[in-house]
Design an enzyme around this catalytic site. Structure first.
Site, PDB file in Angstrom:
ATOM      1  N   GLU A   1      29.798 -21.867 -20.062  1.00 25.84           N
ATOM      2  CA  GLU A   1      30.193 -22.033 -18.972  1.00 25.84           C
ATOM      3  C   GLU A   1      31.845 -21.491 -18.986  1.00 25.84           C
ATOM      4  O   GLU A   1      32.600 -21.192 -18.210  1.00 25.84           O
ATOM      5  CB  GLU A   1      31.042 -23.600 -19.236  1.00 25.84           C
TER       6      GLU A   1
ATOM      7  N   CYS B   1      28.055 -26.674 -28.183  1.00 26.94           N
ATOM      8  CA  CYS B   1      29.000 -26.672 -29.044  1.00 26.94           C
ATOM      9  C   CYS B   1      28.687 -28.232 -29.189  1.00 26.94           C
ATOM     10  O   CYS B   1      27.662 -29.405 -30.120  1.00 26.94           O
ATOM     11  CB  CYS B   1      29.931 -25.985 -29.080  1.00 26.94           C
TER      12      CYS B   1
ATOM     13  N   HIS C   1      29.020 -21.495 -25.779  1.00 23.07           N
ATOM     14  CA  HIS C   1      29.291 -22.012 -24.403  1.00 23.07           C
ATOM     15  C   HIS C   1      29.674 -20.976 -23.111  1.00 23.07           C
ATOM     16  O   HIS C   1      30.406 -20.106 -22.925  1.00 23.07           O
ATOM     17  CB  HIS C   1      31.049 -21.807 -24.863  1.00 23.07           C
TER      18      HIS C   1
HETATM   19  N1  GLN Z   1      34.168 -27.799 -34.271  1.00 15.81           N
HETATM   20  C1  GLN Z   1      33.260 -28.460 -32.905  1.00 15.81           C
HETATM   21  C2  GLN Z   1      33.388 -30.569 -33.047  1.00 15.81           C
HETATM   22  O1  GLN Z   1      32.840 -30.193 -34.652  1.00 15.81           O
HETATM   23  C3  GLN Z   1      32.672 -28.274 -32.103  1.00 15.81           C
HETATM   24  C4  GLN Z   1      33.785 -27.321 -31.339  1.00 15.81           C
HETATM   25  C5  GLN Z   1      33.005 -26.625 -29.812  1.00 15.81           C
HETATM   26  O2  GLN Z   1      32.538 -27.622 -29.271  1.00 15.81           O
HETATM   27  N2  GLN Z   1      33.720 -25.653 -29.640  1.00 15.81           N
HETATM   28  O3  GLN Z   1      32.594 -30.915 -32.593  1.00 15.81           O
END
Ligand code: GLN
Length: 205
Positions: free
Chosen positions: A183, A82, A181
C-alpha cells in the site's frame, strides 16, 4: 457485467487509508471495519500493517477476534500485510506472551524476523501470478514465514542479501499474506490480485 466487491479494511490500527485507496484503485468498494456488524457486511477483508500485539489486544477488546476467526473459517477472503500476515498465521514465533492470532493460513511466522539492524529496507521481489516485473517491496520491522503447510502456495521470496530465500508472500485458497507493505508504493498489483480473488469468491458463493 462484473460485480464490485466490498472489501473491508480492519481499522483498529495501522495504515488503513493507504489500503483503502489502493483497493479503490483496484476497482473495489471499501469499508473500515471496527465492529462485528461491519465485518458481517464485507465480501473480503484486508488486515493492514501496524503492530500485531496491539492489533491482537484491540481485536479482543472490540470483540472482533472470534467473529474474524469464524468468517475466515467460513471462507471469507482475507489479505494481511506485515502485522496482518502475523494475524493470519496459524502459528507465530517471537510473539508477546499469550499473543493470539485469527489464523487461517497453515504457516509459522516469525515476528520482527529481519532483525533490528535492518528495521526497514526495500528490495525487489518476484511475485507469482502478478506479472513479470519484480515488485518493489517495502519491509518495515517485517516478519518472514518460517514454515508452510502443504496447502500453502509460496508467492514470493527474498531474492538477495543475507536472508535470501526467505518466504515473504503466500496464498492458501482465499487467504493471502505478504511481509511487506504494497500500500506504500504506487504499484497496486497485490491489491488488484486480492480484489480479483474477492470478486471471484463472491461469484462462487
Ligand atoms: N513488527 C510488527 C509486528 O510485530 C509488524 C510491523 C509492521 O506491520 N510494519 O506486528
Amino acid at each position: 457485467m462484473t460485480s464490485v466487491p466490498t472489501i473491508g479494511v480492519l481499522a483498529l490500527q495501522g495504515d488503513v487509508r493507504e489500503h483503502a485507496r489502493a483497493l479503490e484503485e483496484a476497482g473495489a468498494r471499501t469499508l473500515p471495519v471496527r465492529r462485528p456488524e461491519e465485518l458481517e457486511s464485507v465480501d473480503g477483508l484486508v488486515i493492514p500493517g501496524g503492530e500485531s500485539t496491539t492489533m491482537w489486544r484491540l481485536a479482543r477488546s472490540f470483540e472482533l477476534l472470534e467473529p474474524l476467526r469464524k468468517r475466515i473459517e467460513a471462507g471469507m477472503p482475507a489479505y494481511g500485510s506485515c502485522a496482518g500476515m502475523i494475524m493470519l498465521a496459524d502459528r507465530i514465533e517471537g510473539g508477546a506472551a499469550g499473543q493470539e492470532t485469527a489464523g487461517g493460513i497453515d504457516m509459522t511466522v516469525r515476528r520482527n524476523a529481519f532483525g533490528r539492524q535492518v528495521d526497514s529496507f526495500e528490495a525487489p521481489v518476484q511475485l507469482t501470478g502478478m506479472g513479470d516485473t519484480p515488485y518493489h517491496a517495502v519491509f518495515i520491522r517485517a516478519p518472514w514465514v518460517e514454515r508452510v503447510g502443504e496447502a500453502v502456495e509460496v508467492l514470493g521470496r527474498a531474492e538477495s542479501g543475507p536472508n535470501v530465500g526467505r518466504i515473504v508472500a503466500v496464498r492458501q485458497g482465499r487467504l493471502m499474506a505478504t511481509s511487506f507493505h504494497p500500500e506504500l508504493t504506487g504499484d497496486h498489483r497485490v491489491h488488484h490480485y486480492f480484489a480479483e480473488l474477492v470478486r471471484r469468491a463472491t461469484e462462487e458463493d
